[in-house]
Design a protein around this motif. Structure first.
Motif, PDB file in Angstrom:
ATOM      1  N   PRO A 201       0.829  -1.213   0.000  1.00 51.97           N
ATOM      2  CA  PRO A 201       0.000   0.000   0.000  1.00 51.97           C
ATOM      3  C   PRO A 201       0.862   1.262   0.000  1.00 51.97           C
ATOM      4  O   PRO A 201       1.900   1.319   0.674  1.00 51.97           O
ATOM      5  CB  PRO A 201      -0.789  -0.119   1.317  1.00 51.97           C
ATOM      6  CG  PRO A 201      -0.732  -1.559   1.681  1.00 51.97           C
ATOM      7  CD  PRO A 201       0.574  -2.065   1.166  1.00 51.97           C
ATOM      8  N   ALA A 202       0.454   2.242  -0.750  1.00 47.20           N
ATOM      9  CA  ALA A 202       1.203   3.497  -0.807  1.00 47.20           C
ATOM     10  C   ALA A 202       1.044   4.268   0.501  1.00 47.20           C
ATOM     11  O   ALA A 202      -0.007   4.225   1.143  1.00 47.20           O
ATOM     12  CB  ALA A 202       0.719   4.347  -1.981  1.00 47.20           C
ATOM     13  N   GLN A 203       2.108   4.966   0.890  1.00 45.52           N
ATOM     14  CA  GLN A 203       2.065   5.840   2.062  1.00 45.52           C
ATOM     15  C   GLN A 203       1.558   7.207   1.612  1.00 45.52           C
ATOM     16  O   GLN A 203       2.283   7.977   0.992  1.00 45.52           O
ATOM     17  CB  GLN A 203       3.460   5.950   2.683  1.00 45.52           C
ATOM     18  CG  GLN A 203       3.960   4.674   3.322  1.00 45.52           C
ATOM     19  CD  GLN A 203       3.236   4.344   4.609  1.00 45.52           C
ATOM     20  OE1 GLN A 203       3.021   5.210   5.451  1.00 45.52           O
ATOM     21  NE2 GLN A 203       2.827   3.095   4.754  1.00 45.52           N
ATOM     22  N   GLU A 204       0.311   7.499   1.920  1.00 44.45           N
ATOM     23  CA  GLU A 204      -0.299   8.726   1.413  1.00 44.45           C
ATOM     24  C   GLU A 204       0.232   9.970   2.097  1.00 44.45           C
ATOM     25  O   GLU A 204       0.611  10.945   1.454  1.00 44.45           O
ATOM     26  CB  GLU A 204      -1.824   8.638   1.585  1.00 44.45           C
ATOM     27  CG  GLU A 204      -2.475   7.495   0.809  1.00 44.45           C
ATOM     28  CD  GLU A 204      -2.385   7.684  -0.690  1.00 44.45           C
ATOM     29  OE1 GLU A 204      -2.146   8.820  -1.137  1.00 44.45           O
ATOM     30  OE2 GLU A 204      -2.564   6.685  -1.422  1.00 44.45           O
ATOM     31  N   ALA A 205       0.261   9.962   3.432  1.00 51.35           N
ATOM     32  CA  ALA A 205       0.605  11.179   4.170  1.00 51.35           C
ATOM     33  C   ALA A 205       1.932  11.087   4.898  1.00 51.35           C
ATOM     34  O   ALA A 205       2.320  12.019   5.597  1.00 51.35           O
ATOM     35  CB  ALA A 205      -0.505  11.493   5.181  1.00 51.35           C
ATOM     36  N   ARG A 206       2.634   9.969   4.743  1.00 51.68           N
ATOM     37  CA  ARG A 206       3.893   9.781   5.455  1.00 51.68           C
ATOM     38  C   ARG A 206       4.964   9.315   4.482  1.00 51.68           C
ATOM     39  O   ARG A 206       4.667   8.738   3.439  1.00 51.68           O
ATOM     40  CB  ARG A 206       3.729   8.738   6.572  1.00 51.68           C
ATOM     41  CG  ARG A 206       2.656   9.083   7.588  1.00 51.68           C
ATOM     42  CD  ARG A 206       2.450   7.931   8.578  1.00 51.68           C
ATOM     43  NE  ARG A 206       3.666   7.659   9.333  1.00 51.68           N
ATOM     44  CZ  ARG A 206       4.191   6.448   9.487  1.00 51.68           C
ATOM     45  NH1 ARG A 206       3.633   5.391   8.904  1.00 51.68           N
ATOM     46  NH2 ARG A 206       5.286   6.281  10.205  1.00 51.68           N
ATOM     47  N   ARG A 207       6.221   9.553   4.851  1.00 52.99           N
ATOM     48  CA  ARG A 207       7.346   9.066   4.054  1.00 52.99           C
ATOM     49  C   ARG A 207       8.227   8.194   4.941  1.00 52.99           C
ATOM     50  O   ARG A 207       8.625   8.603   6.032  1.00 52.99           O
ATOM     51  CB  ARG A 207       8.155  10.234   3.485  1.00 52.99           C
ATOM     52  CG  ARG A 207       9.275   9.763   2.547  1.00 52.99           C
ATOM     53  CD  ARG A 207       9.830  10.890   1.722  1.00 52.99           C
ATOM     54  NE  ARG A 207      10.577  11.846   2.516  1.00 52.99           N
ATOM     55  CZ  ARG A 207      11.537  12.632   2.017  1.00 52.99           C
ATOM     56  NH1 ARG A 207      11.823  12.572   0.723  1.00 52.99           N
ATOM     57  NH2 ARG A 207      12.176  13.484   2.801  1.00 52.99           N
ATOM     58  N   VAL A 208       8.535   6.988   4.465  1.00 50.16           N
ATOM     59  CA  VAL A 208       9.319   6.017   5.222  1.00 50.16           C
ATOM     60  C   VAL A 208      10.386   5.448   4.296  1.00 50.16           C
ATOM     61  O   VAL A 208      10.071   4.983   3.202  1.00 50.16           O
ATOM     62  CB  VAL A 208       8.419   4.889   5.753  1.00 50.16           C
ATOM     63  CG1 VAL A 208       9.250   3.793   6.383  1.00 50.16           C
ATOM     64  CG2 VAL A 208       7.409   5.428   6.748  1.00 50.16           C
ATOM     65  N   ARG A 209      11.648   5.506   4.739  1.00 49.68           N
ATOM     66  CA  ARG A 209      12.737   5.079   3.858  1.00 49.68           C
ATOM     67  C   ARG A 209      13.791   4.284   4.621  1.00 49.68           C
ATOM     68  O   ARG A 209      14.053   4.558   5.792  1.00 49.68           O
ATOM     69  CB  ARG A 209      13.418   6.298   3.229  1.00 49.68           C
ATOM     70  CG  ARG A 209      12.562   7.101   2.270  1.00 49.68           C
ATOM     71  CD  ARG A 209      13.108   8.492   2.094  1.00 49.68           C
ATOM     72  NE  ARG A 209      13.029   9.259   3.342  1.00 49.68           N
ATOM     73  CZ  ARG A 209      13.771  10.329   3.618  1.00 49.68           C
ATOM     74  NH1 ARG A 209      14.667  10.746   2.743  1.00 49.68           N
ATOM     75  NH2 ARG A 209      13.627  10.983   4.748  1.00 49.68           N
TER      76      ARG A 209
END
Length: 385
Positions: A201-209
């Motif tokens: 699932p895409a992270q709509e409101a967050r960024r995780v790397r």
């Protein structure tokens, strides 16, 4: 659905499996309903006699899907120490996903984990099964170490964490075989990873790397840090994607820490050489023969082994350094971690999750508390505002 067993260990006749059986025998609740499973009943009988316990023995074989379906249907939690998992692991994962049975293993094989996500995450989500891979030194100290570190930092702000791994211990036979398998399948591993990223699932409101990081000298540790391309950063990234407590913008980098620069350079050169050599079939078979699954060091050697992981976290104007420490990483502590994972899944009050989940996502505080009581330490060693 009522199940016959709380916990079943698959593969207890191997070296690490035997240590896991030892731990379960001495730490499970007195009224626990547990069993040993494998394909060789005579070896299981010998293991049961050595343990001095009166538990059922279940015949189960990776080449016999019916036996695995029966095993999964009778169990609340199945623990697997049967690797390399790319060769032997999928049928049991499939059976547990279908039966709604919680599952945990010791794999550190990225391709296997990605393939299991693509094939069985959706079905496990439907049945309620929790599929927990990497429940040993790969990747519990790192996954829960970052989880612990994040808890020391402000909420709702961008966070950055780096992990620095130091170990003194012999690699397990199963881990060695898995490393050879992984090194020989770089193309397939990369393709499975790409397919998984497209399916997640895409992270709509967050960024995780998970960021690879660069070689550098860590003055605080007095050590050279080299990027460590294991499965651990991906596990941490998946925990961060699942848990909002990791903030709106989270990144993690993973390193091995070595005191001397020549040692660090030799390690990187050796890893590159192994990656090349493992792609050549005759050389790969020779490498496989150097250390077999099921082999391991003496108890005296394991008693001298240890691991020590430092985490440097920062966010919201605050910096923190934490430390996770334990004993023999490849055998004793790995067996402890898998066993405690199984007991947490079977007996603890856990967040409601299903599908392929990480230890931080599925068990979080409960497993952290268990491991601390079991002698693996999670401590804060420095703070700065």
């Amino acid at each position: 659905m009522e199940r016959s067993y709380d916990v079943v260990l698959m593969g207890g006749t191997g070296f690490t499996g035997g240590l896991t059986a030892d731990y379960l025998a001495s730490h499970l609740p007195a009224d626990a309903r547990w069993a040993l499973a494998g394909r060789n009943l005579s070896r299981l009988e010998a293991l049961r006699d050595r343990l001095g316990v009166d538990v059922p023995l279940l015949r189960a074989d990776a080449t016999d899907p019916d036996s695995l379906r029966e095993l999964a249907a009778s169990s609340r939690v199945v623990l697997s120490t049967v690797g390399p998992y790319l060769d032997h692991g999928e049928p049991l994962v499939a059976a547990c996903a279908e039966a709604g049975t919680d599952y945990a293993d010791l794999t550190g094989e990225p391709e296997f984990v990605d393939q299991m996500y693509l094939k069985y995450h959706a079905r496990a989500t439907e049945t309620g099964a929790r599929l927990v891979h990497c429940a040993g030194f790969d990747s519990i100290p790192h996954d829960l170490g970052v989880y612990f570190t994040v808890r020391q930092l402000p909420a709702g702000v961008p966070l950055r964490v780096s992990g620095y791994v130091r170990v003194n211990g012999r690699i397990s036979g199963g881990t060695y075989q898995s490393v050879i398998t992984v090194a020989s399948r770089a193309r397939q591993m990369a393709e499975a990873h790409r397919r998984r990223l497209r399916a997640e699932p895409a992270q709509e409101a967050r960024r995780v790397r998970a960021l690879p990081g660069r070689p550098h000298h860590n003055a605080g540790l007095g050590a050279w840090a080299m990027p460590l391309p294991t499965i651990d950063p991906d596990v941490v990234r998946r925990s961060a994607a699942a848990l909002d407590s990791y903030g709106p913008d989270f990144s993690y980098s993973h390193f091995v820490a070595l005191k001397r620069l020549p040692s660090a350079a030799a390690l990187m050169a050796g890893a590159a050489g192994l990656l090349t050599a493992a792609r050549i079939p005759p050389v790969r078979e020779w490498l496989r023969g150097r250390l077999s699954s099921g082999e391991g060091p003496s108890e005296a050697r394991r008693a001298k082994s240890w691991f020590d992981v430092h985490f440097a976290g920062e966010g919201g104007g605050r910096k923190v350094v934490t430390r996770v420490r334990g004993g023999d990483p490849g055998y004793g502590e790995t067996a402890k971690m898998l066993a405690e994972t199984g007991m947490a899944l079977a007996y603890d009050d856990l967040p409601k999750t299903a599908g392929q989940v990480t230890t931080a996502e599925a068990m979080g505080d409960a497993l952290l508390d268990r491991l601390q009581k079991a002698g693996i330490t999670f401590t804060v060693v420095g703070r700065r505002e």
